[in-house]
Write an enzyme that holds these catalytic residues in place. Structure first.
Site, PDB file in Angstrom:
ATOM      1  N   ASP A 278      -1.046   2.138 -10.365  1.00 58.25           N
ATOM      2  CA  ASP A 278      -0.432   2.202  -9.101  1.00 58.25           C
ATOM      3  C   ASP A 278       1.000   1.951  -9.137  1.00 58.25           C
ATOM      4  OD1 ASP A 278       0.036   2.324  -6.506  1.00 58.25           O
ATOM      5  OD2 ASP A 278      -1.548   0.725  -5.924  1.00 58.25           O
TER       6      ASP A 278
HETATM    7  C1  NOJ Z   1       1.274   1.997  -3.699  1.00 57.04           C
HETATM    8  C2  NOJ Z   1       0.019   2.172  -2.714  1.00 57.04           C
HETATM    9  O1  NOJ Z   1      -1.118   0.892  -3.184  1.00 57.04           O
HETATM   10  C3  NOJ Z   1      -0.815   3.345  -3.238  1.00 57.04           C
HETATM   11  O2  NOJ Z   1      -1.956   3.548  -2.417  1.00 57.04           O
HETATM   12  C4  NOJ Z   1      -0.006   4.657  -3.311  1.00 57.04           C
HETATM   13  O3  NOJ Z   1      -0.992   5.720  -3.516  1.00 57.04           O
HETATM   14  C5  NOJ Z   1       1.278   4.278  -4.175  1.00 57.04           C
HETATM   15  N1  NOJ Z   1       1.806   3.504  -3.506  1.00 57.04           N
HETATM   16  C6  NOJ Z   1       2.078   5.510  -4.303  1.00 57.04           C
HETATM   17  O4  NOJ Z   1       2.790   5.892  -2.916  1.00 57.04           O
END
Ligand code: NOJ
Length: 738
Positions: A278
């Protein structure tokens, strides 16, 4: 077992490309940058985007996300593919958070879940992927399949809700839907041009106290019984990638957790795809305190099985040197890069790196078929929670309707929490929806009444309230559009108060003094704990954030052009103190009754509305459950059926739900567990026999050693309209003769 998607041909090609890459370029393939984040580097004076472009041209970037459309995608793709330097022309994989729509914004996932219609969600996911692909996006960071049981957590909006079986059904449909592509004629179905990315693997929805990014304490049992099933289903459905979550599992953050990413995902489930971290999660290993520095974070992540470093840049900064210093074998890097290259080959990026902007991306209006789909998804997502005296459906001949409330004329909020690419201009507000539906027959008036989260008692609110009372006073029926803004749910949007924010309760109470019929429409990203609302509103319609066709979907339900069929997939609490509250709970050892039982001194333990609940404008009757073999030998299945009749006067859809309880097992079991469901449409007076087969999937438990096993003994099975109702029957799995 599904055929491997990394065919010998893909593997050969990937290996050939891999062998031409330098160590830096290999680390580059494992690096993904956020194009939307563009600070200036004070040392070089270069912006982040300048740096990304430079690196792309040298083949040092594998993926980017947060681009703004086809032109930009093509420009960056050209830098990657057409460079005549030493970049080797590997195309970029362009990612995006396409969570509940792209240009056409569909209902938030929690709303789509309420439709109990995975196929419909698959269709919205496919429409969104097609639109995104037209802008060069070949990697959607969806579906979000974290089992979520805490409405304080803002990301519950993005989830399918609290149940593992339902989340699994949606996971499968969403993965299949979102991986759109062409049919390559090899008998394997369609050849995807978009990769899905089920997330957040794993346990992110269990953040303590519902505070986003908070610690998660998760036993292996809950992990395997509750959290993992949707991910496993997503993998079986052919998900090409997966995103590791931010949180720790058993003390180790997911992107450094070898047990999760390698032991379970690859070794137990045979996942062949790409694992991404993530956002900046490699860097956050240092913040978590499990890595002393970037070098350690890099080693931990690579060894655990994280292939793509989202946003931190740690792989590209450290990996080549660490390999040269012998701290990590190059073969580990090669394995990860091979998977990434195989993915790019699978998606056809080498043949089609560019996109020609299609009607989706360039047209100012949305495709008609996507608008129709958005309307269908909107109306199926709506859950009717309360309908005293059958105030709903409204008659179109009602001569005057007042639409009041801070969300009545909002065009932004119905878009929901992930709508980067949606436009408020495309949204039909509640007011517009009601106006269009009743245009020829009723006078529809409007007043805002208060802000969503305003300060009660301010001069502005006082005068708004006065106007609202005047407008409402002249109407026959009052529709109150209440709830939360789009910014109150989603990532980093946790709340401790689950009441209607701001002065909305005051608005409801004041309007109720007028003594007119009141229909409350709730536009929220989470369940609210508002038991008091039933005392003021004759009807309560849970409408969530429904996307571009919000107002039409709501009006369809209000006027009975669509008979509501949504059912809750999260329990609505009576108050915040009950949270987390969910139907799939254990019995505890305490018998009910008496002082020393499991209860609250100051609140009921029952929820406001249970999982699976939702009303209809018609009524359904369930007959007795029939089972041809209530005693079955170990290894056999039970065949059950029930007759469901529409006893009302209009057509309607019912979600027939089947739950099971293992009465005595070697490991404690939930009081009820959803093991199947069927959404059926019945005309007035019509009956249908709904059949279920309960086999090992439904009967099995995880024993003390985590083996999947069916134990002989008694089971109770319920079939009914929610987790709190239903006919029941006792079944027995007989012990084998000695
Ligand atoms: C953080 C989020 O937890 C995730 O769901 C998302 O895909 C990413 N950022 C990218 O924006």
């Amino acid at each position: 077992m599904k055929k491997s998607w990394i065919t010998p041909e893909i593997r050969r090609k990937a290996q050939r490309i891999l062998s031409g890459l330098s160590l830096e370029q290999k680390a580059g393939q494992m690096t993904q940058y956020d194009w939307g984040f563009n600070p200036i580097n004070p040392d070089t004076g270069l912006s982040q985007r300048d740096m990304i472009c430079e690196q792309i041209a040298q083949g040092l970037v594998g993926s980017v996300f947060n681009l703004a459309g086809a032109e930009e995608a093509n420009r960056l793709q050209q830098l990657a593919v057409d460079n005549d330097g030493d970049g080797h022309g590997v195309p970029l994989l362009i990612g995006r958070d396409v969570i509940h729509g792209y240009r056409t914004v569909f209902p938030i996932p929690l709303a789509q879940a309420s439709a109990w219609n995975p196929a419909l969600a698959g269709a919205t996911a496919a429409a969104a992927s097609r639109e995104a692909l037209a802008d060069g996006v070949a990697w959607v960071f969806a579906p979000m399949i974290d089992v979520s049981r805490d409405p304080r957590w803002g990301r519950i909006a993005e989830s399918i809700g609290e149940d593992p079986l339902l989340a699994s059904a949606y996971a499968e449909a969403w993965v299949n839907g979102s991986q759109v592509g062409s049919d390559n004629g090899d008998g394997n179905g369609s050849s995807p041009e978009v990769a899905s990315c089920p997330k957040h693997y794993a346990g992110y929805g269990l953040a303590e106290a519902g505070r986003d990014y908070n610690t998660v304490d998760l036993s292996d049992r809950v992990l395997r019984e509750v959290i993992l099933p949707p991910f496993r289903k997503a993998v079986e459905a052919g998900a090409l990638t997966i995103m590791a979550s931010f949180n720790e599992v058993n003390g180790i953050p997911a992107c450094a957790n070898r047990y999760l990413l390698t032991t379970i995902l690859r070794e137990e489930w045979g996942f062949e795809g790409v694992v991404a971290s993530d956002y900046n999660a490699l860097q956050e290993l240092i913040t978590h305190g499990v890595a002393a520095d970037e070098e350690e974070a890099c080693l931990l992540s690579l060894r655990a099985g994280t292939d793509v470093d989202m946003a931190s840049g740690i792989y590209i900064r450290h990996l080549p040197r660490l390999v040269r210093e012998g701290k990590v074998p190059e073969s580990l890097v090669d394995e990860a890069v091979l998977r990434i290259l195989a993915l790019k080959l699978k998606l056809g990026l080498f043949e089609r790196p560019y996109v020609s902007p299609s009607e989706y991306a360039t047209d100012s209006s949305l495709p008609a078929e996507h608008i129709a789909l958005a309307r269908q998804a909107a109306r199926e997502s709506i859950v009717l929670l309360h309908n005293e005296g059958d105030v709903l459906p409204l008659s179109k001949t009602t001569s005057s309707i007042a639409v009041i409330g801070p969300l009545a004329d909002s065009f932004k909020d119905p878009l929901g929490c992930w709508a980067f690419d949606g436009r408020p201009d495309d949204v039909v507000s509640v007011l517009e929806g009601v106006r269009q539906a009743a245009a020829s027959t009723a006078v529809v008036s409007y007043a805002k009444g208060c802000e969503v989260d305003g300060v009660s008692g301010s001069g502005w609110e006082e005068s708004e309230l006065a106007v609202a009372l005047e407008v409402a006073g002249k109407a026959d029926v009052i529709v109150l559009a209440l709830g939360e803004t789009f910014e109150m749910s989603g990532e980093a949007r946790s709340r401790t108060n689950l009441d209607l924010p701001g002065g909305q309760r005051r608005l409801v109470e004041a309007v109720a003094q007028l003594g007119k019929p009141i229909v409350a429409v709730l536009l929220t990203g989470r369940p609210l704990a508002i038991p008091w609302l039933q005392d003021y509103a004759d009807a309560i319609v849970q409408a969530w954030h429904l996307g571009v066709q919000s107002g039409h979907g709501i009006a369809d339900v209000l006027f009975g052009d669509y008979n509501p069929s949504g059912r809750l997939t999260v329990t609505f609490p009576l108050n915040v103190g009950q949270v987390p509250i969910y139907y799939y709970r254990k019995k505890t050892g305490r018998p009910p009754g008496g002082v020393y039982t499991s209860y609250y001194l100051d609140s009921s333990t029952d929820p406001l509305y249970p999982f699976g609940f939702g009303l209809s404008y018609t009524s359904f009757h369930y007959g007795e459950i029939r089972c041809v073999n209530p005693q079955a030998a170990l290894g056999e299945s039970f065949d059950l059926s029930v007759e469901v009749s529409n006893t009302g006067s209009r057509e309607g859809e019912e979600v027939v739900q089947i739950y099971i309880r293992d009465e005595a097992a070697s490991v404690t079991q939930p009081l009820k567990k959803l093991v199947g469901f069927r959404k059926v449409k019945l005309g007035a007076g019509e009956s249908i026999v709904v059949a279920f087969t309960l086999g090992a999937d439904a009967l099995a438990i995880l024993d003390a050693d985590m083996n999947v096993t069916v134990e002989p003994g008694d089971f109770t099975v319920w079939i009914g309209p929610s987790s709190a109702e239903g006919e029941s029957v006792r079944l027995t799995v007989e012990a084998p003769a000695q």
